[in-house]
Structure formats: C-alpha cells, structure tokens
Design a protein around this motif. Sequence first.
Motif, PDB file in Angstrom:
ATOM      1  N   SER A  57       0.886  -0.984   0.158  1.00 25.88           N
ATOM      2  CA  SER A  57      -0.065  -0.074   0.203  1.00 25.88           C
ATOM      3  C   SER A  57       0.781   1.149  -0.105  1.00 25.88           C
ATOM      4  N   ALA A  58       2.133   1.015   0.306  1.00 26.32           N
ATOM      5  CA  ALA A  58       2.943   2.344   0.513  1.00 26.32           C
ATOM      6  C   ALA A  58       3.840   2.589  -0.785  1.00 26.32           C
ATOM      7  N   GLN A  59       3.825   1.582  -1.818  1.00 24.45           N
ATOM      8  CA  GLN A  59       4.968   1.460  -2.849  1.00 24.45           C
ATOM      9  C   GLN A  59       4.486   2.711  -3.806  1.00 24.45           C
ATOM     10  N   GLY A  60       3.256   3.192  -3.976  1.00 28.54           N
ATOM     11  CA  GLY A  60       3.096   4.461  -4.838  1.00 28.54           C
ATOM     12  C   GLY A  60       3.638   5.556  -4.342  1.00 28.54           C
ATOM     13  N   SER A  61       3.375   5.748  -3.005  1.00 29.53           N
ATOM     14  CA  SER A  61       4.194   6.892  -2.363  1.00 29.53           C
ATOM     15  C   SER A  61       5.563   6.845  -2.312  1.00 29.53           C
ATOM     16  N   MET A  62       6.028   5.603  -2.023  1.00 29.11           N
ATOM     17  CA  MET A  62       7.594   5.550  -2.208  1.00 29.11           C
ATOM     18  C   MET A  62       8.127   6.136  -3.569  1.00 29.11           C
ATOM     19  N   LYS A  63       7.485   5.253  -4.497  1.00 36.55           N
ATOM     20  CA  LYS A  63       7.823   5.753  -5.808  1.00 36.55           C
ATOM     21  C   LYS A  63       7.926   7.110  -6.029  1.00 36.55           C
ATOM     22  N   TYR A  64       6.808   7.965  -5.874  1.00 34.85           N
ATOM     23  CA  TYR A  64       6.553   9.333  -6.000  1.00 34.85           C
ATOM     24  C   TYR A  64       7.675  10.005  -5.236  1.00 34.85           C
ATOM     25  N   THR A  65       8.067   9.623  -4.107  1.00 32.80           N
ATOM     26  CA  THR A  65       9.035  10.516  -3.376  1.00 32.80           C
ATOM     27  C   THR A  65      10.456  10.301  -4.034  1.00 32.80           C
ATOM     28  N   ILE A  66      10.614   9.160  -4.499  1.00 30.15           N
ATOM     29  CA  ILE A  66      11.961   8.779  -5.550  1.00 30.15           C
ATOM     30  C   ILE A  66      12.041   9.738  -6.803  1.00 30.15           C
ATOM     31  N   ASP A  67      10.909   9.684  -7.402  1.00 24.68           N
ATOM     32  CA  ASP A  67      10.656  10.575  -8.731  1.00 24.68           C
ATOM     33  C   ASP A  67      10.733  11.799  -8.606  1.00 24.68           C
ATOM     34  N   MET A  68      10.459  12.533  -7.283  1.00 28.56           N
ATOM     35  CA  MET A  68      10.626  13.882  -7.023  1.00 28.56           C
ATOM     36  C   MET A  68      11.761  14.228  -6.218  1.00 28.56           C
ATOM     37  N   ARG A  69      12.732  13.250  -6.384  1.00 29.97           N
ATOM     38  CA  ARG A  69      14.076  13.406  -5.591  1.00 29.97           C
ATOM     39  C   ARG A  69      14.059  13.746  -3.968  1.00 29.97           C
ATOM     40  N   LEU A  70      13.009  13.380  -3.536  1.00 27.37           N
ATOM     41  CA  LEU A  70      12.905  13.682  -1.880  1.00 27.37           C
ATOM     42  C   LEU A  70      13.682  12.406  -1.285  1.00 27.37           C
ATOM     43  N   PHE A  71      13.743  11.273  -1.887  1.00 27.05           N
ATOM     44  CA  PHE A  71      14.662  10.323  -0.993  1.00 27.05           C
ATOM     45  C   PHE A  71      15.368   9.711  -2.270  1.00 27.05           C
ATOM     46  N   GLU A  72      16.648   9.248  -1.698  1.00 23.47           N
ATOM     47  CA  GLU A  72      17.682   8.739  -2.824  1.00 23.47           C
ATOM     48  C   GLU A  72      17.214   7.512  -3.029  1.00 23.47           C
ATOM     49  N   GLY A  73      17.462   6.820  -4.243  1.00 20.28           N
ATOM     50  CA  GLY A  73      17.183   5.512  -4.603  1.00 20.28           C
ATOM     51  C   GLY A  73      16.731   5.130  -5.902  1.00 20.28           C
TER      52      GLY A  73
END
Length: 53
Positions: free
Chosen positions: A12-28
């Motif tokens: 359920s959190a994968q969409g949010s995690m992918k978004y934060t990576i795409d927005m460069r808020l998290f590395e990865g």
Amino acid sequence: MKKEIIHVCCYSAQGSMKYTIDMRLFEGKKVIELIDDLSNGPIAKITNMKKKN
C-alpha cells in the motif's frame, strides 16, 4: 563504487515511495513492495505471507 539504494515497503505504500523517489525527496532507484503490511515482524521471521497476526 556507488551503492544502489533499494527501498522495501508494504504494497500500500509503494506508490508513495515511488513518488518520493521520482520527486528526488529520497535517494534510490528501486522499490520492492511486499504483499503483507510487515506486521508479522522482521522479514527474516515471516514464514507465511498470506497469514496475518
């Protein structure tokens, strides 16, 4: 040598995690989603992904 960051989260959190990576808020660059919500405890202790506590 640069290490690659892989994020592991519940489904359920994968969409949010992918978004934060795409927005460069998290590395990865990679997200691995698990079907369960990780309430079973550490990943090493999970024996049945369909059974919840």
